[in-house]
Motif scaffolding. Sequence first.
Motif, PDB file in Angstrom:
ATOM      1  N   THR A  36     -53.415 -56.110   1.280  1.00  0.00           N
ATOM      2  CA  THR A  36     -53.269 -57.105   0.210  1.00  0.00           C
ATOM      3  C   THR A  36     -52.007 -57.921   0.453  1.00  0.00           C
ATOM      4  O   THR A  36     -51.999 -59.148   0.314  1.00  0.00           O
ATOM      5  CB  THR A  36     -53.175 -56.417  -1.167  1.00  0.00           C
ATOM      6  N   ARG A  37     -50.944 -57.233   0.813  1.00  0.00           N
ATOM      7  CA  ARG A  37     -49.673 -57.908   1.102  1.00  0.00           C
ATOM      8  C   ARG A  37     -49.804 -58.851   2.307  1.00  0.00           C
ATOM      9  O   ARG A  37     -49.278 -59.964   2.300  1.00  0.00           O
ATOM     10  CB  ARG A  37     -48.576 -56.880   1.344  1.00  0.00           C
ATOM     11  N   ALA A  40     -51.769 -61.894   1.241  1.00  0.00           N
ATOM     12  CA  ALA A  40     -50.928 -62.769   0.410  1.00  0.00           C
ATOM     13  C   ALA A  40     -49.999 -63.620   1.268  1.00  0.00           C
ATOM     14  O   ALA A  40     -49.708 -64.768   0.918  1.00  0.00           O
ATOM     15  CB  ALA A  40     -50.128 -61.936  -0.586  1.00  0.00           C
ATOM     16  N   SER A  45     -49.539 -70.718  -2.117  1.00  0.00           N
ATOM     17  CA  SER A  45     -48.980 -70.384  -3.427  1.00  0.00           C
ATOM     18  C   SER A  45     -49.939 -70.844  -4.510  1.00  0.00           C
ATOM     19  O   SER A  45     -50.552 -71.899  -4.408  1.00  0.00           O
ATOM     20  CB  SER A  45     -47.620 -71.066  -3.593  1.00  0.00           C
ATOM     21  N   SER A  47     -52.561 -68.980  -5.285  1.00  0.00           N
ATOM     22  CA  SER A  47     -53.800 -68.248  -5.042  1.00  0.00           C
ATOM     23  C   SER A  47     -53.828 -66.973  -5.879  1.00  0.00           C
ATOM     24  O   SER A  47     -52.789 -66.511  -6.373  1.00  0.00           O
ATOM     25  CB  SER A  47     -53.935 -67.884  -3.558  1.00  0.00           C
ATOM     26  N   ILE A  49     -55.475 -62.926  -5.871  1.00  0.00           N
ATOM     27  CA  ILE A  49     -56.166 -61.833  -5.181  1.00  0.00           C
ATOM     28  C   ILE A  49     -56.568 -60.818  -6.249  1.00  0.00           C
ATOM     29  O   ILE A  49     -55.726 -60.324  -6.992  1.00  0.00           O
ATOM     30  CB  ILE A  49     -55.274 -61.141  -4.129  1.00  0.00           C
ATOM     31  N   ASN A  65     -47.295 -60.009  -8.520  1.00  0.00           N
ATOM     32  CA  ASN A  65     -47.037 -61.322  -7.948  1.00  0.00           C
ATOM     33  C   ASN A  65     -46.301 -61.132  -6.627  1.00  0.00           C
ATOM     34  O   ASN A  65     -45.330 -60.389  -6.570  1.00  0.00           O
ATOM     35  CB  ASN A  65     -46.195 -62.168  -8.912  1.00  0.00           C
ATOM     36  N   ILE A  69     -48.338 -65.614  -5.260  1.00  0.00           N
ATOM     37  CA  ILE A  69     -49.732 -65.169  -5.239  1.00  0.00           C
ATOM     38  C   ILE A  69     -49.903 -64.166  -6.380  1.00  0.00           C
ATOM     39  O   ILE A  69     -49.218 -63.152  -6.429  1.00  0.00           O
ATOM     40  CB  ILE A  69     -50.104 -64.488  -3.899  1.00  0.00           C
ATOM     41  N   ILE A  71     -51.694 -61.229  -8.279  1.00  0.00           N
ATOM     42  CA  ILE A  71     -52.556 -60.106  -7.917  1.00  0.00           C
ATOM     43  C   ILE A  71     -53.048 -59.453  -9.202  1.00  0.00           C
ATOM     44  O   ILE A  71     -52.259 -58.963 -10.011  1.00  0.00           O
ATOM     45  CB  ILE A  71     -51.821 -59.097  -7.021  1.00  0.00           C
TER      46      ILE A  71
END
Length: 175
Positions: A36-37, A40, A45, A47, A49, A65, A69, A71
């Motif tokens: 995930t990281r 990202a 910026s 977006s 997930i 965040n 991004i 999350i």
Amino acid sequence: MCALEAEQALILLHGTWFPAHPSNWMDLGCGDGFFTRALAAWLASGSVIHAWDKDARSLESIPENLDGIVIKKQVCNFITTTLPEQGIDGILMANSLHYVPDQIRFLQRLRSFIQPGGRLIIIEYDRNHANPWVPYPITYSKLEMIADQTGWTSVQKNGEVNSRYGAKMYAAILQ
């Protein structure tokens, strides 16, 4: 837990094909957010997930965040949970497709859900033999075959790295 370094995850996801504008992604079976990281890091910026995993404790380690991004974490089984109504620009499945018993049906379901022009990123061990941690292995060649059967128009290998578990890991992009 993934047996890779953060730099290797970035290499597997590297590409100019990520949208330059904010987009809406899912990370199915995200675990503690290792990939995930990395995802990202490649997204614009603004977006979002949607990080899904059945282990609530793993999700706790993922920030809400990352550098602009957002999350959105959800505790659920991604195999059986209904996908959200709104379209998604892309889906990441890093070391999670090998938990899906019916990979053909599952990839058909994802293909119908992703918006036109969207992408599915698969990161998996390139191995044939099942074990307790990889119950339904999916080699790159098997993924190519399944993608063709389920109507994806292209499959491209995006990278490959060594795993400390003996098999190589590959990243593939399906469109």
